[in-house]
Design a protein around this motif. Structure first.
Motif, PDB file in Angstrom:
ATOM      1  N   PRO A 231       0.799  -1.235   0.000  1.00 63.37           N
ATOM      2  CA  PRO A 231       0.000   0.000   0.000  1.00 63.37           C
ATOM      3  C   PRO A 231       0.827   1.279   0.000  1.00 63.37           C
ATOM      4  O   PRO A 231       0.374   2.313  -0.484  1.00 63.37           O
ATOM      5  N   ASP A 232       2.061   1.215   0.549  1.00 65.90           N
ATOM      6  CA  ASP A 232       2.892   2.417   0.579  1.00 65.90           C
ATOM      7  C   ASP A 232       3.642   2.656  -0.724  1.00 65.90           C
ATOM      8  O   ASP A 232       4.440   3.584  -0.834  1.00 65.90           O
ATOM      9  N   GLY A 233       3.389   1.815  -1.751  1.00 67.79           N
ATOM     10  CA  GLY A 233       4.004   2.010  -3.059  1.00 67.79           C
ATOM     11  C   GLY A 233       5.284   1.245  -3.278  1.00 67.79           C
ATOM     12  O   GLY A 233       5.836   1.273  -4.373  1.00 67.79           O
ATOM     13  N   ALA A 234       5.790   0.580  -2.254  1.00 64.25           N
ATOM     14  CA  ALA A 234       7.020  -0.206  -2.404  1.00 64.25           C
ATOM     15  C   ALA A 234       6.704  -1.597  -2.929  1.00 64.25           C
ATOM     16  O   ALA A 234       5.580  -2.093  -2.810  1.00 64.25           O
ATOM     17  N   LEU A 235       7.711  -2.229  -3.518  1.00 69.99           N
ATOM     18  CA  LEU A 235       7.632  -3.630  -3.894  1.00 69.99           C
ATOM     19  C   LEU A 235       8.320  -4.441  -2.810  1.00 69.99           C
ATOM     20  O   LEU A 235       9.436  -4.117  -2.400  1.00 69.99           O
ATOM     21  N   ALA A 236       7.677  -5.498  -2.353  1.00 69.60           N
ATOM     22  CA  ALA A 236       8.250  -6.321  -1.294  1.00 69.60           C
ATOM     23  C   ALA A 236       8.025  -7.780  -1.633  1.00 69.60           C
ATOM     24  O   ALA A 236       6.982  -8.163  -2.152  1.00 69.60           O
ATOM     25  N   GLY A 237       9.020  -8.610  -1.337  1.00 68.78           N
ATOM     26  CA  GLY A 237       8.873 -10.022  -1.627  1.00 68.78           C
ATOM     27  C   GLY A 237       9.933 -10.843  -0.951  1.00 68.78           C
ATOM     28  O   GLY A 237      10.738 -10.353  -0.156  1.00 68.78           O
ATOM     29  N   ARG A 238       9.927 -12.125  -1.295  1.00 73.95           N
ATOM     30  CA  ARG A 238      10.868 -13.092  -0.761  1.00 73.95           C
ATOM     31  C   ARG A 238      11.690 -13.687  -1.889  1.00 73.95           C
ATOM     32  O   ARG A 238      11.203 -13.861  -3.001  1.00 73.95           O
ATOM     33  N   ALA A 239      12.921 -14.045  -1.573  1.00 77.17           N
ATOM     34  CA  ALA A 239      13.808 -14.604  -2.581  1.00 77.17           C
ATOM     35  C   ALA A 239      13.289 -15.946  -3.067  1.00 77.17           C
ATOM     36  O   ALA A 239      12.709 -16.725  -2.316  1.00 77.17           O
ATOM     37  N   ALA A 240      13.519 -16.226  -4.348  1.00 77.95           N
ATOM     38  CA  ALA A 240      13.174 -17.517  -4.923  1.00 77.95           C
ATOM     39  C   ALA A 240      14.284 -18.523  -4.710  1.00 77.95           C
ATOM     40  O   ALA A 240      14.299 -19.567  -5.317  1.00 77.95           O
ATOM     41  N   GLY A 241      15.221 -18.236  -3.833  1.00 72.32           N
ATOM     42  CA  GLY A 241      16.305 -19.151  -3.528  1.00 72.32           C
ATOM     43  C   GLY A 241      16.207 -19.676  -2.112  1.00 72.32           C
ATOM     44  O   GLY A 241      15.308 -19.327  -1.357  1.00 72.32           O
ATOM     45  N   GLU A 242      17.137 -20.520  -1.750  1.00 72.60           N
ATOM     46  CA  GLU A 242      17.154 -21.132  -0.431  1.00 72.60           C
ATOM     47  C   GLU A 242      17.169 -20.059   0.649  1.00 72.60           C
ATOM     48  O   GLU A 242      17.951 -19.132   0.613  1.00 72.60           O
ATOM     49  N   GLY A 243      16.280 -20.156   1.625  1.00 72.17           N
ATOM     50  CA  GLY A 243      16.230 -19.225   2.737  1.00 72.17           C
ATOM     51  C   GLY A 243      15.161 -18.172   2.608  1.00 72.17           C
ATOM     52  O   GLY A 243      14.686 -17.645   3.603  1.00 72.17           O
ATOM     53  N   GLY A 244      14.739 -17.839   1.395  1.00 72.36           N
ATOM     54  CA  GLY A 244      13.654 -16.901   1.209  1.00 72.36           C
ATOM     55  C   GLY A 244      13.928 -15.524   1.777  1.00 72.36           C
ATOM     56  O   GLY A 244      13.081 -14.932   2.449  1.00 72.36           O
ATOM     57  N   ASP A 245      15.128 -14.956   1.530  1.00 68.32           N
ATOM     58  CA  ASP A 245      15.462 -13.653   2.076  1.00 68.32           C
ATOM     59  C   ASP A 245      14.535 -12.567   1.542  1.00 68.32           C
ATOM     60  O   ASP A 245      14.143 -12.589   0.373  1.00 68.32           O
ATOM     61  N   PRO A 246      14.193 -11.574   2.380  1.00 71.28           N
ATOM     62  CA  PRO A 246      13.268 -10.523   1.953  1.00 71.28           C
ATOM     63  C   PRO A 246      13.967  -9.437   1.146  1.00 71.28           C
ATOM     64  O   PRO A 246      15.187  -9.262   1.223  1.00 71.28           O
ATOM     65  N   ILE A 247      13.176  -8.692   0.398  1.00 68.12           N
ATOM     66  CA  ILE A 247      13.678  -7.522  -0.308  1.00 68.12           C
ATOM     67  C   ILE A 247      12.565  -6.488  -0.352  1.00 68.12           C
ATOM     68  O   ILE A 247      11.376  -6.839  -0.407  1.00 68.12           O
ATOM     69  N   VAL A 248      12.932  -5.212  -0.281  1.00 68.57           N
ATOM     70  CA  VAL A 248      11.981  -4.109  -0.407  1.00 68.57           C
ATOM     71  C   VAL A 248      12.573  -3.108  -1.388  1.00 68.57           C
ATOM     72  O   VAL A 248      13.742  -2.708  -1.249  1.00 68.57           O
ATOM     73  N   ILE A 249      11.791  -2.711  -2.389  1.00 67.70           N
ATOM     74  CA  ILE A 249      12.237  -1.766  -3.406  1.00 67.70           C
ATOM     75  C   ILE A 249      11.281  -0.575  -3.377  1.00 67.70           C
ATOM     76  O   ILE A 249      10.076  -0.730  -3.593  1.00 67.70           O
ATOM     77  N   ARG A 250      11.823   0.607  -3.120  1.00 66.22           N
ATOM     78  CA  ARG A 250      11.012   1.823  -3.025  1.00 66.22           C
ATOM     79  C   ARG A 250      11.391   2.783  -4.138  1.00 66.22           C
ATOM     80  O   ARG A 250      12.556   3.188  -4.233  1.00 66.22           O
ATOM     81  N   PRO A 251      10.439   3.160  -4.999  1.00 68.81           N
ATOM     82  CA  PRO A 251      10.727   4.212  -5.980  1.00 68.81           C
ATOM     83  C   PRO A 251      11.090   5.505  -5.259  1.00 68.81           C
ATOM     84  O   PRO A 251      10.415   5.911  -4.309  1.00 68.81           O
ATOM     85  N   ALA A 252      12.195   6.124  -5.691  1.00 70.49           N
ATOM     86  CA  ALA A 252      12.658   7.367  -5.075  1.00 70.49           C
ATOM     87  C   ALA A 252      13.046   8.332  -6.183  1.00 70.49           C
ATOM     88  O   ALA A 252      14.208   8.416  -6.577  1.00 70.49           O
ATOM     89  N   GLY A 253      12.044   9.022  -6.714  1.00 70.41           N
ATOM     90  CA  GLY A 253      12.301   9.906  -7.840  1.00 70.41           C
ATOM     91  C   GLY A 253      12.683   9.102  -9.062  1.00 70.41           C
ATOM     92  O   GLY A 253      11.966   8.196  -9.486  1.00 70.41           O
ATOM     93  N   SER A 254      13.840   9.404  -9.628  1.00 72.98           N
ATOM     94  CA  SER A 254      14.320   8.674 -10.806  1.00 72.98           C
ATOM     95  C   SER A 254      15.143   7.454 -10.430  1.00 72.98           C
ATOM     96  O   SER A 254      15.679   6.787 -11.311  1.00 72.98           O
ATOM     97  N   GLU A 255      15.238   7.159  -9.135  1.00 76.42           N
ATOM     98  CA  GLU A 255      16.029   6.027  -8.669  1.00 76.42           C
ATOM     99  C   GLU A 255      15.160   5.034  -7.899  1.00 76.42           C
ATOM    100  O   GLU A 255      13.981   5.278  -7.641  1.00 76.42           O
ATOM    101  N   LEU A 256      15.766   3.919  -7.545  1.00 73.26           N
ATOM    102  CA  LEU A 256      15.151   2.935  -6.671  1.00 73.26           C
ATOM    103  C   LEU A 256      15.997   2.814  -5.411  1.00 73.26           C
ATOM    104  O   LEU A 256      17.230   2.766  -5.491  1.00 73.26           O
ATOM    105  N   ALA A 257      15.346   2.749  -4.258  1.00 74.28           N
ATOM    106  CA  ALA A 257      16.034   2.493  -2.995  1.00 74.28           C
ATOM    107  C   ALA A 257      15.747   1.057  -2.592  1.00 74.28           C
ATOM    108  O   ALA A 257      14.597   0.689  -2.370  1.00 74.28           O
TER     109      ALA A 257
END
Length: 216
Positions: A168-194
């Motif tokens: 809902p806050d506009g970020a992309l969030a998910g789990r890795a498709a590899g062993e362990g399922g590590d999380p990731i969060v991607i936030r649009p920040a202007g012309s970049e991604l954080a």
């Protein structure tokens, strides 16, 4: 591959599955219904769709148990169906299971225009090189592939593969498709991604940090 979800999620998702491949490795198919799935591109696509749908909701109460029961039913009922072909039986059961899983999944929304996120990004700052590739999926989620390396250190590189959904806050969030399922969060920040992601220096060495800013 997601080894701990092999039984539950119909096999492991490959890092880059071929268009005609199911979610599991056909070279290790046990015969029976798995052989039928591997020989049928439409069923292979359904198997991938079901594995993806399961990844979205597999942590919800009762879903894992229901998935195990469904797999047992699939293997039992479609091995030698009396009134239809094995392929027709599998088509029907996969359709029923997809319909059961998808309503349980949170609605996927896309933050901003797809074209603004789709494509390749590069790390900003530091001594890293690499690529972040964002690919929109048919169900509204995103496939995230990342590779980073350290300049001047041959062989010091690391790869990551995630399935992410919009929050809902506009970020992309998910789990890795590899062993362990590590999380990731991607936030649009202007012309970049954080990007916020775990560092795994034990596995990836000094190049194991995907976090930071990424730009076109």
């Amino acid at each position: 591959m997601i080894r701990r979800a092999t039984v539950i999620a119909l096999g492991a998702l490959a890092a880059a599955p071929a268009a005609a491949q199911p979610s599991f490795d056909c070279r290790r198919a046990s015969g029976g219904v798995e052989a039928v799935i591997c020989a049928n591109p439409a069923l292979s696509a359904l198997d991938r769709d079901l594995a993806t749908a399961y990844l979205r909701v597999g942590g919800q109460p009762g879903v894992a148990e229901a998935q195990r029961a469904w797999i047992a039913q699939r293997n039992r009922d479609c091995a030698r169906p009396a009134r239809e072909t094995p392929a027709a039986c599998l088509q029907r059961l996969y359709g029923e299971r997809l319909a059961a899983l998808r309503p349980a999944a949170p609605a996927a929304t896309v933050p901003g225009e797809k074209d603004a996120l789709t494509g390749n990004w590069r790390p900003v700052g530091g001594n890293r090189t690499g690529q972040l590739a964002l690919e929109p999926l048919r169900d509204g989620r995103w496939r995230v592939r990342m590779r980073v390396a350290v300049q001047g250190q041959p062989g010091a590189s690391c790869d990551g593969d995630w399935i992410a959904a919009a929050r809902p806050d506009g970020a992309l969030a998910g789990r890795a498709a590899g062993e362990g399922g590590d999380p990731i969060v991607i936030r649009p920040a202007g012309s970049e991604l954080a990007v916020s992601a775990p560092s795994d220096h034990g596995y990836c060495g000094p190049a194991g940090d995907f976090a930071g800013r990424w730009a076109r």
